[in-house]
Design an enzyme around this catalytic site. Sequence first.
Site, PDB file in Angstrom:
ATOM      1  N   GLU A 175       0.813  -1.221   0.000  1.00 34.44           N
ATOM      2  CA  GLU A 175       0.000   0.000   0.000  1.00 34.44           C
ATOM      3  C   GLU A 175       0.845   1.269   0.000  1.00 34.44           C
ATOM      4  O   GLU A 175       0.627   2.184   0.792  1.00 34.44           O
ATOM      5  CB  GLU A 175      -0.987  -0.067   1.185  1.00 34.44           C
ATOM      6  CG  GLU A 175      -1.852  -1.329   1.067  1.00 34.44           C
ATOM      7  CD  GLU A 175      -2.770  -1.597   2.263  1.00 34.44           C
ATOM      8  OE1 GLU A 175      -2.946  -0.700   3.106  1.00 34.44           O
ATOM      9  OE2 GLU A 175      -3.312  -2.717   2.335  1.00 34.44           O
ATOM     10  N   ASN A 217       2.470  -5.578  -2.501  1.00 32.60           N
ATOM     11  CA  ASN A 217       1.061  -5.984  -2.335  1.00 32.60           C
ATOM     12  C   ASN A 217       0.176  -4.744  -2.145  1.00 32.60           C
ATOM     13  O   ASN A 217       0.451  -3.913  -1.284  1.00 32.60           O
ATOM     14  CB  ASN A 217       0.999  -6.883  -1.080  1.00 32.60           C
ATOM     15  CG  ASN A 217      -0.347  -7.527  -0.860  1.00 32.60           C
ATOM     16  OD1 ASN A 217      -1.061  -7.866  -1.805  1.00 32.60           O
ATOM     17  ND2 ASN A 217      -0.708  -7.712   0.403  1.00 32.60           N
ATOM     18  N   HIS A 253      -9.977  -6.728  -2.362  1.00 35.34           N
ATOM     19  CA  HIS A 253     -11.062  -6.491  -1.395  1.00 35.34           C
ATOM     20  C   HIS A 253     -12.150  -5.757  -2.166  1.00 35.34           C
ATOM     21  O   HIS A 253     -11.983  -4.582  -2.510  1.00 35.34           O
ATOM     22  CB  HIS A 253     -10.578  -5.625  -0.230  1.00 35.34           C
ATOM     23  CG  HIS A 253      -9.567  -6.303   0.624  1.00 35.34           C
ATOM     24  ND1 HIS A 253      -9.887  -7.354   1.458  1.00 35.34           N
ATOM     25  CD2 HIS A 253      -8.228  -6.098   0.779  1.00 35.34           C
ATOM     26  CE1 HIS A 253      -8.792  -7.757   2.092  1.00 35.34           C
ATOM     27  NE2 HIS A 253      -7.781  -7.018   1.694  1.00 35.34           N
ATOM     28  N   GLU A 261      -5.779 -11.291  -1.279  1.00 34.43           N
ATOM     29  CA  GLU A 261      -6.639 -11.037  -0.111  1.00 34.43           C
ATOM     30  C   GLU A 261      -8.111 -10.954  -0.512  1.00 34.43           C
ATOM     31  O   GLU A 261      -8.863 -10.123  -0.001  1.00 34.43           O
ATOM     32  CB  GLU A 261      -6.224  -9.710   0.572  1.00 34.43           C
ATOM     33  CG  GLU A 261      -4.768  -9.651   0.966  1.00 34.43           C
ATOM     34  CD  GLU A 261      -4.390  -8.422   1.792  1.00 34.43           C
ATOM     35  OE1 GLU A 261      -5.284  -7.670   2.216  1.00 34.43           O
ATOM     36  OE2 GLU A 261      -3.181  -8.229   2.015  1.00 34.43           O
ATOM     37  N   ASP A 286     -11.886 -10.843  -0.801  1.00 32.26           N
ATOM     38  CA  ASP A 286     -13.174 -11.018  -0.128  1.00 32.26           C
ATOM     39  C   ASP A 286     -14.176 -10.129  -0.830  1.00 32.26           C
ATOM     40  O   ASP A 286     -13.811  -9.171  -1.509  1.00 32.26           O
ATOM     41  CB  ASP A 286     -13.124 -10.797   1.394  1.00 32.26           C
ATOM     42  CG  ASP A 286     -12.425  -9.538   1.860  1.00 32.26           C
ATOM     43  OD1 ASP A 286     -12.344  -8.570   1.076  1.00 32.26           O
ATOM     44  OD2 ASP A 286     -11.971  -9.498   3.015  1.00 32.26           O
TER      45      ASP A 286
HETATM   46  O1  G3I Z   1      -4.104  -7.210  18.935  1.00 37.82           O
HETATM   47  C1  G3I Z   1      -5.141  -6.417  19.494  1.00 37.82           C
HETATM   48  C2  G3I Z   1      -5.667  -7.077  20.727  1.00 37.82           C
HETATM   49  O2  G3I Z   1      -4.629  -7.125  21.681  1.00 37.82           O
HETATM   50  C3  G3I Z   1      -6.868  -6.300  21.220  1.00 37.82           C
HETATM   51  O3  G3I Z   1      -7.432  -6.982  22.287  1.00 37.82           O
HETATM   52  C4  G3I Z   1      -7.918  -6.125  20.132  1.00 37.82           C
HETATM   53  C5  G3I Z   1      -9.082  -5.263  20.577  1.00 37.82           C
HETATM   54  O4  G3I Z   1      -9.773  -4.737  19.475  1.00 37.82           O
HETATM   55  O5  G3I Z   1      -7.309  -5.516  19.034  1.00 37.82           O
HETATM   56  C6  G3I Z   1      -6.267  -6.313  18.499  1.00 37.82           C
HETATM   57  O6  G3I Z   1      -5.719  -5.773  17.346  1.00 37.82           O
HETATM   58  C7  G3I Z   1      -6.531  -5.761  16.187  1.00 37.82           C
HETATM   59  C8  G3I Z   1      -5.946  -6.720  15.169  1.00 37.82           C
HETATM   60  O7  G3I Z   1      -6.636  -6.598  13.934  1.00 37.82           O
HETATM   61  C9  G3I Z   1      -6.011  -8.173  15.621  1.00 37.82           C
HETATM   62  O8  G3I Z   1      -7.333  -8.580  15.811  1.00 37.82           O
HETATM   63  C10 G3I Z   1      -6.533  -4.341  15.645  1.00 37.82           C
HETATM   64  O9  G3I Z   1      -7.217  -3.500  16.538  1.00 37.82           O
HETATM   65  C11 G3I Z   1      -7.184  -4.301  14.298  1.00 37.82           C
HETATM   66  O10 G3I Z   1      -6.988  -2.995  13.758  1.00 37.82           O
HETATM   67  C12 G3I Z   1      -6.517  -5.321  13.388  1.00 37.82           C
HETATM   68  O11 G3I Z   1      -7.149  -5.242  12.137  1.00 37.82           O
HETATM   69  C13 G3I Z   1      -6.444  -5.822  11.050  1.00 37.82           C
HETATM   70  C14 G3I Z   1      -6.176  -4.774   9.983  1.00 37.82           C
HETATM   71  O12 G3I Z   1      -5.522  -5.363   8.878  1.00 37.82           O
HETATM   72  C15 G3I Z   1      -5.301  -3.634  10.504  1.00 37.82           C
HETATM   73  O13 G3I Z   1      -5.323  -2.580   9.644  1.00 37.82           O
HETATM   74  C16 G3I Z   1      -7.310  -6.921  10.455  1.00 37.82           C
HETATM   75  O14 G3I Z   1      -7.466  -7.976  11.395  1.00 37.82           O
HETATM   76  C17 G3I Z   1      -6.665  -7.459   9.174  1.00 37.82           C
HETATM   77  O15 G3I Z   1      -7.554  -8.322   8.526  1.00 37.82           O
HETATM   78  C18 G3I Z   1      -6.332  -6.314   8.236  1.00 37.82           C
HETATM   79  O16 G3I Z   1      -5.635  -6.850   7.129  1.00 37.82           O
HETATM   80  C19 G3I Z   1      -5.236  -5.951   6.076  1.00 37.82           C
HETATM   81  C20 G3I Z   1      -3.960  -6.482   5.487  1.00 37.82           C
HETATM   82  O17 G3I Z   1      -2.993  -6.679   6.488  1.00 37.82           O
HETATM   83  C21 G3I Z   1      -3.414  -5.557   4.393  1.00 37.82           C
HETATM   84  N1  G3I Z   1      -4.434  -5.351   3.373  1.00 37.82           N
HETATM   85  C22 G3I Z   1      -5.731  -4.912   3.863  1.00 37.82           C
HETATM   86  C23 G3I Z   1      -6.272  -5.857   4.937  1.00 37.82           C
HETATM   87  C24 G3I Z   1      -7.641  -5.430   5.408  1.00 37.82           C
HETATM   88  O18 G3I Z   1      -7.566  -4.182   6.026  1.00 37.82           O
END
Ligand code: G3I
Length: 347
Positions: A154, A195, A231, A261, A263
């Site tokens: 990105e 990516n 996405h 990725e 969906d």
């Molecule tokens: O790790 C903490 C945890 O300790 C806490 O309890 C919890 C409470 O909300 O949050 C947890 O972190 C979250 C993490 O996912 C794990 O669940 C973050 O807040 C959350 O922001 C994070 O979101 C991820 C996101 O990237 C971050 O921008 C998504 O799961 C993940 O699917 C998403 O993946 C990205 C790719 O890496 C790059 N391309 C886009 C894609 C979708 O956004």
Amino acid sequence: MQPRGFVTLAVFVAALAVTPPAAAAETLRALAQAAGLRFGTAVDVKALQTDATYARLLAHEFDLVTPENALKFSVVQPERGHFDFTQADALVDFAEAHGMQVNGHVLVWDQQLPDWLAHGHFGPDELKAILREHIQTLVGRYRGRIATWDVAAEAVGEDGKPRETFWSRGIGPDYLALAFRWAHEADPHARLRYNDYGGEGDGIKSDGIYALMAELRQQQVPIDAVGLQMHVSLKDAPQADDVRANMARLAALGLQTDITEMDVMLTLPANRAALVQQAKLYGEMLGACLAVPQCRSFSTWGESDRYSWIPEFFPGQGAALLFDADAGAKPAYFTVRRVLRRAASRR
Ligand code: G3I
């Protein structure tokens, strides 16, 4: 006692809800292999460790895994110089035990940065040293075990120009080339990938990504592949022909491609018509990948709707994957299977 019709209906509904596992030769991974592709998904490591159905389905249907969050900067280096590979190791071990490849995700991204880094004040040389150590520690640790790395993600904006990010501001425009070179030093055999999202088909962003890739290749930066995230929604998805043409022009630069990725978010609750359209879209994008020999893998961003990131980030949307929240196969699963079967039978 319930009337007889009720029992018959209940059995019918139960039969619909529980999809029997596909026979070994009919799984996505087996059919994809026969068609010359890897079939992958993003993995929530906590789900892998706590949900036996999730783990079983993962090993049965997929032969490529991407840690959804386990290798992100804030997870893996929460304090400066303190690395935590607990989750990533668990996934790599699982993958090796089940004959799966691993994608490392992601080394240079401007999200999910730990506070010490995001709020620290570092000059360009110190930031370069931090990034180099981070990249070489991760890539070095899994040398020979992680086949592909998302080195950068990105980095291009909606206007097609390089995006200003934490890394470009802190290091300068050559941060991307440096990152690929450092990753290559740490594992010369790893396949290194850029990516991004929203640049899968035609348009300004696709052209911008293409231009950046051409520049990196011209500078002989060690980059092997481009990940097209995919996405999408029913209203906002690229045309399959444009995706194919984009993959072909990247191939002409000497680059492989992957759908990394995918969906397809739907408005909840998803109705039958939407699920059928979703299935069609999955089939078309998989078809585009199968039509280009340099497209090497197809991954969804999550195994089942139970663990998808979509409902949290887009309230009211979801049902975006191949399996529903109870791990039941959706129409998209059967379409993908049919497309793979057809491609396998033609080889
Ligand atoms: O790790 C903490 C945890 O300790 C806490 O309890 C919890 C409470 O909300 O949050 C947890 O972190 C979250 C993490 O996912 C794990 O669940 C973050 O807040 C959350 O922001 C994070 O979101 C991820 C996101 O990237 C971050 O921008 C998504 O799961 C993940 O699917 C998403 O993946 C990205 C790719 O890496 C790059 N391309 C886009 C894609 C979708 O956004």
